[in-house]
Design an enzyme around this catalytic site. Structure first.
Site, mmCIF file in Angstrom:
data_model
loop_
_atom_site.group_PDB
_atom_site.id
_atom_site.type_symbol
_atom_site.label_atom_id
_atom_site.label_comp_id
_atom_site.label_asym_id
_atom_site.label_seq_id
_atom_site.Cartn_x
_atom_site.Cartn_y
_atom_site.Cartn_z
ATOM 1 N N LYS A 1 30.724 36.336 33.475
ATOM 2 C CA LYS A 1 31.678 36.186 34.623
ATOM 3 C C LYS A 1 32.070 37.210 34.671
ATOM 4 C CE LYS A 1 35.819 34.587 32.393
ATOM 5 N NZ LYS A 1 35.824 32.812 33.440
ATOM 6 N N TYR B 1 35.070 40.147 33.918
ATOM 7 C CA TYR B 1 37.188 39.836 33.480
ATOM 8 C C TYR B 1 36.659 38.767 32.262
ATOM 9 C CZ TYR B 1 36.611 34.835 36.061
ATOM 10 O OH TYR B 1 36.520 34.183 36.657
ATOM 11 N N GLU C 1 29.096 23.573 37.312
ATOM 12 C CA GLU C 1 30.410 23.853 36.603
ATOM 13 C C GLU C 1 31.347 23.474 37.613
ATOM 14 O OE1 GLU C 1 30.530 27.424 35.324
ATOM 15 O OE2 GLU C 1 29.356 28.359 36.867
#
Lengths: 299, 299
Positions: free
Chosen positions: B161, B46, B193
């Site tokens: 992703k 995505y 992250e």
């Protein structure tokens, strides 16, 4: 898996926020909404349960594992007890009473706007079940298969039977591209499991397999094979097989719900042991078949 | 994200093997088949792209990243160049030309019977795009947010992703349950992250962030902020922030497409620095807003 039926004649079971009563319908009538958290986040779980001649094997163990997965990801699904009845009805409606078949059960957190936190209040989980005829794996069971090793890049909660299978897909595809049937994951120098199988080695008469922890799925067939080892008085150790030990193994085999016990006779293009299914593997295969036969006869 | 529209009046874009011509339709008309590999395997990718007043920001960079993800997972999608035009048309059809909005673009390997290896021959990838009004994050940007640290249990290819977001969902839920807005992953003692953000620290005037490798997503806003640091002559180092360094940081902030630059003022229930947005964070926020303004004015 395939039941040889087209989607317009295969009956499946479906329930979702869009269809909360749930029901049996043709597969091509199932409508997963794009905002289903299964589609957008892989926010869901699954189980695969095998039936022999219309009778499911180990459903209670599969449900116990599903309960574990549900608890770990925080999905509330009190209707879990309905699953065996639905799967049994799908066997009947699809005419699979006299064949080997497999129920695929998928459950997602449900349907809501795309945002990470759990929906508040909780929504109806999406439930999808299909039962398919299982193609015979007799050739693989008798002759064995080739496998490759690949780095285990998956998350560290492989005890949860999670929909997020892309790493498994990529590993399996790599195996296929190399003319092999399965990929075996290696993490930090130890064999964890296959893409949809648990891995067993045999060395000097001892059966070895990775302990049941966060890095492998607690396979139902795996547990059954460990029990069979004990019943047959074969020494079995739940301890990791080191990658460095692989070349020296006498036997190597895989366990899974669909494949039962499958010998690996070639690993990374080199023969395992003498390059054919080993005696302990075959002994366990016979014991497993006997167990299944006794169950089918109503023991 | 929300556009305030119901599914029966929001126009989205959809294309799949069941609907190969593709087209614009109301969201409640989209039918994801249960055998879509996105639903059963999370076999897909995505992107989230932001528009300001009807104009998308960094679409080329998002497409470059999508190309990377596609190549890494072996999905062939030659129509990638159509995405900006479709997203722009969705802005128009949903009346979002004068507001902040965000395009969610999802692509899966497509529809086939459930088996791990790639379908042969390849099938039509499933493409789903929706554009939603973006709720203002001005309060968070000005006042900062609280975050927690959590173990990074994700796979080791976070540069892709990937749809497999359950670990992110669980981490974010844990943050919410503790009254925080975001969870920051720590792997092997270093900050990687956030669940949907990149993480920056400031120590003694130096801006720090994890290097772009397999353990983080190469954020578009992350890259933009690094460029802004250079333009502003702020020293910036792409090196991991150690977990042990967190308590001693002067400033901490997150970057993302939807949130831009968000100060973290509380981490694991303790104030970060002086417990309010720091001067370098604010300087970068102003520079980022100036950049966006200049773009909106047609620079």
């Amino acid at each position: 898996m395939s039941n040889g039926k087209k989607a317009d004649s295969q009956t499946v079971y479906f329930r979702s926020a869009d269809f909360p009563s749930g029901g049996f319908l043709f597969k091509n009538r199932v409508r997963i909404a794009p905002n289903d958290r299964g589609f957008m986040f892989a926010d869901g779980l699954y189980e695969v349960v095998r039936s022999y001649g219309g009778r499911f094997f180990g459903f209670a163990e599969h449900l116990a594992r599903l309960r574990h997965s549900l608890a770990e990801v925080g999905i509330d699904f009190p209707e879990i007890g309905e699953l065996p009845g639905i799967a049994q009805e799908l066997v009947r409606r699809n005419g699979l009473e006299t064949t080997a078949a497999v129920a695929y059960i998928q459950l997602t957190r449900g349907l809501c706007e795309r945002r990470y936190p759990f929906p508040t209040p909780p929504v109806v989980p999406t439930l999808y079940i299909e039962v398919n005829r299982l193609l015979s794996a007799a050739v693989e069971a008798e002759q064995g298969i080739a496998a490759i090793t690949v780095p285990d890049i998956r998350w560290s909660r492989c005890d949860i039977k999670w929909l997020g299978l892309l790493p498994n897909v990529l590993a399996r595809q790599r195996a296929v591209a190399q003319g092999a049937n399965e990929a075996i994951f290696v993490r930090d120098g130890v064999v964890t499991e296959g893409t949809h199988t648990n891995v067993f080695g045999v060395k000097a008469g001892v059966v070895l397999t990775h302990p049941s922890d966060h890095h492998i799925l607690a396979g139902i067939t795996r547990a059954q094979v460990i029990q069979l080892c004990r019943a047959l008085r074969l020494p079995v150790e739940e301890r990791p097989i080191l990658q460095a030990e692989l070349a020296g193994l006498d036997e190597l085999f895989l366990t899974s719900t669909t494949g039962e016990i499958t010998p690996v006779v070639v690993l990374d293009s080199k023969p395992v042991g003498r390059g054919r299914p080993g005696p302990l593997t075959q002994q366990l295969q016979r014991a497993f078949r006997d167990l299944i036969s006794s169950l089918s006869q109503g023991d």
